[in-house]
Motif scaffolding. Structure first.
Motif, PDB file in Angstrom:
ATOM      1  N   GLY A 109      -6.792  34.273 -54.887  1.00 48.77           N
ATOM      2  CA  GLY A 109      -6.704  33.667 -56.202  1.00 48.77           C
ATOM      3  C   GLY A 109      -7.494  32.378 -56.267  1.00 48.77           C
ATOM      4  O   GLY A 109      -7.904  31.831 -55.250  1.00 48.77           O
ATOM      5  N   THR A 110      -7.710  31.868 -57.478  1.00 49.49           N
ATOM      6  CA  THR A 110      -8.448  30.622 -57.652  1.00 49.49           C
ATOM      7  C   THR A 110      -8.128  30.023 -59.012  1.00 49.49           C
ATOM      8  O   THR A 110      -7.552  30.689 -59.881  1.00 49.49           O
ATOM      9  CB  THR A 110      -9.968  30.867 -57.508  1.00 49.49           C
ATOM     10  N   LEU A 111      -8.505  28.768 -59.193  1.00 52.24           N
ATOM     11  CA  LEU A 111      -8.289  28.048 -60.444  1.00 52.24           C
ATOM     12  C   LEU A 111      -9.583  27.965 -61.236  1.00 52.24           C
ATOM     13  O   LEU A 111     -10.664  27.828 -60.665  1.00 52.24           O
ATOM     14  CB  LEU A 111      -7.812  26.618 -60.157  1.00 52.24           C
ATOM     15  N   THR A 112      -9.471  27.998 -62.562  1.00 53.61           N
ATOM     16  CA  THR A 112     -10.629  27.663 -63.381  1.00 53.61           C
ATOM     17  C   THR A 112     -10.905  26.176 -63.231  1.00 53.61           C
ATOM     18  O   THR A 112      -9.999  25.378 -62.953  1.00 53.61           O
ATOM     19  CB  THR A 112     -10.379  27.996 -64.857  1.00 53.61           C
ATOM     20  N   PRO A 113     -12.160  25.741 -63.361  1.00 57.79           N
ATOM     21  CA  PRO A 113     -12.478  24.320 -63.161  1.00 57.79           C
ATOM     22  C   PRO A 113     -11.684  23.360 -64.036  1.00 57.79           C
ATOM     23  O   PRO A 113     -11.432  22.225 -63.631  1.00 57.79           O
ATOM     24  CB  PRO A 113     -13.976  24.257 -63.479  1.00 57.79           C
ATOM     25  N   ASP A 114     -11.282  23.814 -65.236  1.00 59.50           N
ATOM     26  CA  ASP A 114     -10.496  22.925 -66.100  1.00 59.50           C
ATOM     27  C   ASP A 114      -9.018  22.900 -65.719  1.00 59.50           C
ATOM     28  O   ASP A 114      -8.235  22.151 -66.312  1.00 59.50           O
ATOM     29  CB  ASP A 114     -10.660  23.310 -67.573  1.00 59.50           C
ATOM     30  N   GLY A 115      -8.619  23.739 -64.753  1.00 66.50           N
ATOM     31  CA  GLY A 115      -7.239  23.748 -64.296  1.00 66.50           C
ATOM     32  C   GLY A 115      -6.265  24.436 -65.217  1.00 66.50           C
ATOM     33  O   GLY A 115      -5.051  24.413 -64.974  1.00 66.50           O
ATOM     34  N   GLU A 116      -6.764  25.082 -66.267  1.00 70.32           N
ATOM     35  CA  GLU A 116      -5.861  25.690 -67.242  1.00 70.32           C
ATOM     36  C   GLU A 116      -5.392  27.080 -66.827  1.00 70.32           C
ATOM     37  O   GLU A 116      -4.327  27.520 -67.250  1.00 70.32           O
ATOM     38  CB  GLU A 116      -6.556  25.770 -68.606  1.00 70.32           C
ATOM     39  N   TRP A 117      -6.199  27.778 -66.019  1.00 71.06           N
ATOM     40  CA  TRP A 117      -5.876  29.172 -65.699  1.00 71.06           C
ATOM     41  C   TRP A 117      -5.918  29.412 -64.194  1.00 71.06           C
ATOM     42  O   TRP A 117      -6.731  28.826 -63.479  1.00 71.06           O
ATOM     43  CB  TRP A 117      -6.866  30.132 -66.372  1.00 71.06           C
ATOM     44  N   ILE A 118      -5.060  30.324 -63.764  1.00 72.88           N
ATOM     45  CA  ILE A 118      -5.067  30.839 -62.402  1.00 72.88           C
ATOM     46  C   ILE A 118      -5.527  32.293 -62.453  1.00 72.88           C
ATOM     47  O   ILE A 118      -4.938  33.114 -63.170  1.00 72.88           O
ATOM     48  CB  ILE A 118      -3.667  30.771 -61.765  1.00 72.88           C
ATOM     49  N   TRP A 119      -6.581  32.598 -61.731  1.00 72.79           N
ATOM     50  CA  TRP A 119      -7.039  33.981 -61.566  1.00 72.79           C
ATOM     51  C   TRP A 119      -6.547  34.491 -60.211  1.00 72.79           C
ATOM     52  O   TRP A 119      -6.617  33.779 -59.204  1.00 72.79           O
ATOM     53  CB  TRP A 119      -8.571  34.041 -61.583  1.00 72.79           C
ATOM     54  N   TRP A 120      -6.047  35.728 -60.181  1.00 72.09           N
ATOM     55  CA  TRP A 120      -5.639  36.324 -58.905  1.00 72.09           C
ATOM     56  C   TRP A 120      -5.937  37.817 -58.929  1.00 72.09           C
ATOM     57  O   TRP A 120      -5.974  38.444 -59.978  1.00 72.09           O
ATOM     58  CB  TRP A 120      -4.167  36.054 -58.613  1.00 72.09           C
ATOM     59  N   PHE A 121      -6.191  38.363 -57.736  1.00 74.90           N
ATOM     60  CA  PHE A 121      -6.617  39.752 -57.646  1.00 74.90           C
ATOM     61  C   PHE A 121      -5.414  40.656 -57.422  1.00 74.90           C
ATOM     62  O   PHE A 121      -4.617  40.457 -56.514  1.00 74.90           O
ATOM     63  CB  PHE A 121      -7.628  39.949 -56.524  1.00 74.90           C
TER      64      PHE A 121
END
Length: 651
Positions: A109-121
């Motif tokens: 997983g990772t964060l969007t640069p603005d910190g608003e969203w978490i992406w995960w597989f």
């Protein structure tokens, strides 16, 4: 065949995300310790938990990944619930929240640069085939608990893209743009530009393996790594515009034995800056260079450090955080780009498995040694994350051994129970990869063997990283056999030195190490008392036909073609070819959903053992290339220890 290295467990065992050829994967995760109690320091009914089991159960965390434009927002993985999952951490308030909750765990997983969203597989039961999902950093309505697939607050991150194997991800600072790499047998490698509310746009496609490297700070440039030349071990680089048109190319492949690889280390973190940090092998090892993709200017950074050198940008783009790996240990340096000054970043002797420079100039890093469990530390002197609950016991230090082998000096790492001399029952624990290496870092698996009275020897055979390009590339065409020559040389040292009892020698390993275990039992049947193979390649031809496309490309590179084109090489390198020569008892464990060392080829090998009436045991479990569930890992290690106890001669 690639083993994940950043966000999974650091217990020294095979893990989900690993492959049958292992290379470090770029990307995502790590950060703080979740709130709430960890596992109890005891077993049901009050029975004490042995130290070897505590090392698996003790809560641990990965290096926190922080959002570029919101550095107080972070993401990390932890096993605090008994399964490795992702956690959001608001560093300003201290609040931590579990993000994912799946039976077989989640670490990608990772964060969007603005910190608003978490992406995960999101894959199915460890098969690594799935889609990216996202959820708000604050979580589901109310900000409580893991949203979970399909729940409110959790949604497909790239609608319109079918499930695939992941091949890199880069997220834009605008919070609505992503570059998604995909790999499937049908399409080969594809890269899509994904904008929120719009249909994904394909900007790259090729039959050979490729992946996303990075997206520039202003979102106008996309760096990809590709192997269009057909050598999956040595990537070339291409920089694209968002419409898919080419801006620049960098290709160090020269054909034949002189092919050199490149890797994307990241764009400069400054708007309008067209500098790309690149790893290269032009002088026989990994080193950094700065490539201005607009002008074509290349600036090689010649650093007076032996071994491999990697780097990443400091947040203002003025300096590089240099990671220096040499002879199974690593350290950190700060390189000032204007002055060329190289300044040591103090770390203890051991291994740094991840590091990041913070906006305030401090550096946080994940450190361990063979004797001391991992911890997330800061150059301020503080421990950044201290998981609650049980603390992991330490283990014994590692000893360095150098052995003359047929291809040069071989580095081996040795652990033995404190106060013992020998000869001892000895476990040769063979690392995966093959493009990987064992290091002076904490590993619960080897420590468990030491606790039970065994010496443990780990060999950085030819094919391993960290000893120069020539050493890593040496195994082509005679795959498996070259590694076994080096293992045999270290075995001879272990016996002749008095360390190892030649009648009580265990050959074991996971992934590529499991493959070398089965191959070694057949090619060197007199050398080993028993074998324990974890998620192995057992039948190379069937494995090739059933594995994911990226691994097929790697096998074609290693062996010089497909099984139909070079059948003699596949036969020479396949454990199935030598199964009738195996004399030692064999234990095999395998995940039924493994896309890297698929289950059918394991069953073919087991059927041959059974037809001969050979002594063997098989454990199949419902996961992929390893397990992220602590209880499952403990069960597997307990079965391995029991098998060795029952089949090794008594002294």
């Amino acid at each position: 065949m690639t083993e994940s290295n950043g966000s999974g467990p650091d217990d020294g065992t095979t893990q989900a995300g690993a492959a049958h050829i292992e290379t470090p994967q770029a990307g995502a995760v790590p950060r703080a310790a979740p709130r709430g109690g960890g596992p109890r320091d005891g077993a049901p009914g009050g029975e004490a938990v042995p130290d070897w089991e505590k090392r698996f159960r003790a809560p641990r965390v990965s290096l926190p990944d922080w959002a570029e434009d919101a550095p107080d927002r972070a993401l990390f993985s932890s096993n605090a619930t008994g399964t490795y999952e992702l956690y959001a951490w608001d560093r300003a308030t201290g609040e931590q929240r579990q993000v994912t909750d799946r039976p077989n765990g989640t670490t990608d997983g990772t964060l969007t640069p603005d910190g608003e969203w978490i992406w995960w597989f999101d894959d199915k039961d460890g098969d690594e085939f799935g889609i990216w999902r996202r959820q708000p950093f604050a979580g589901a309505p109310g900000g409580r608990g893991p949203a979970g697939p399909g729940a409110s607050g959790d949604e497909p991150a790239a609608p319109g893209l079918e499930p695939s194997y992941p091949a890199g991800l880069a997220l834009g600072r605008d919070g609505r743009t992503a570059v998604v790499g995909r790999s499937t047998d049908e399409d080969g490698s594809t890269i899509h530009l994904v904008r929120e509310g719009e249909k994904p746009v394909e900007i790259y496609r090729h039959r050979e393996s490729a992946g996303v490297g990075d997206l520039s700070h202003d979102g106008t440039l996309i760096a990809i790594e590709h192997t269009e030349h057909g050598d999956a071990m040595h990537s070339a680089l291409r920089v694209l515009r968002p419409d898919g048109s080419t801006v620049a190319e960098l290709d160090d492949t020269r054909g034949g034995k002189e092919e050199l690889g490149l890797e994307v280390l990241g764009f400069a973190p400054v708007d309008g800056d067209t500098r790309l940090l690149v790893g290269h092998q032009r002088r026989g090892r990994w080193e950094p260079l700065v490539w201005d993709v607009a002008t074509g200017e290349e600036t090689e950074l010649v650093l007076d450090l032996p071994g491999d050198v990697g780097a990443e940008w400091y947040p203002d783009g003025s300096a590089l955080l240099v990671v220096h790996g040499f002879e199974a240990r690593s350290e950190l340096w700060r390189y000032d780009l204007a002055s060329g000054a190289l300044e040591r970043v103090p770390t203890p002797r051991g291994s740094v498995s991840g590091a990041t420079a913070r906006p305030d100039g401090t550096v946080e890093y994940l450190w361990s040694s063979s004797a001391e469990p991992s911890s997330v530390r800061s150059t301020t002197g503080a421990v950044v994350l201290d998981p609650p609950g049980m603390k992991s016991p330490g283990s014994v230090p590692v000893e360095d051994v150098w052995v003359e082998g047929p291809g040069g000096r071989i580095h081996a790492l040795v652990q033995r129970p404190a106060g013992t001399t020998g000869p001892l029952p000895t476990v040769f624990d063979i690392h995966g990869g093959p493009t990987w290496h064992d290091s002076d870092s904490f590993a619960a698996g080897p420590a468990a063997w030491v606790d039970h009275g065994y010496a443990v020897v780990r060999v950085n055979y030819r094919g391993s990283t960290g000893y120069g390009r020539e050493w890593t590339d040496a195994l082509k065409h005679r795959v498996g056999l070259i590694e076994l020559e080096d293992i045999a040389a270290v075995r001879e040292w272990a016996v002749s030195s008095g360390l190892a009892d030649p009648e009580r020698l265990v050959l074991t390993g996971g992934s590529w190490g499991g493959y070398l275990t089965l191959l070694g039992l057949g090619v060197q049947p007199e050398a080993w008392t028993l074998g324990i193979a974890v998620v192995p390649v057992a039948d190379y031809v069937t494995a090739y036909h059933d594995e994911m496309e990226a691994l097929k490309a790697m096998d074609r590179t290693l062996l010089g073609g497909t099984p139909e084109e070079v059948p003699e090489r596949f036969a020479a390198s396949s454990p199935l070819t030598y199964v009738d020569d195996v004399k030692a008892p064999v234990y095999i464990s395998a995940g039924v959903n493994d896309p890297r060392c698929p289950i059918r080829q394991v069953e073919n090998y087991v059927d041959r053992l059974a037809a001969r009436g050979a002594v063997h045991e098989v454990y199949r479990y419902d996961a992929g290339h390893g397990s992220l569930v602590v209880d499952e890992r403990i069960k597997q290690v307990r079965l391995e220890l029991d098998f060795a106890d029952r089949h090794l001669p008594r002294r």
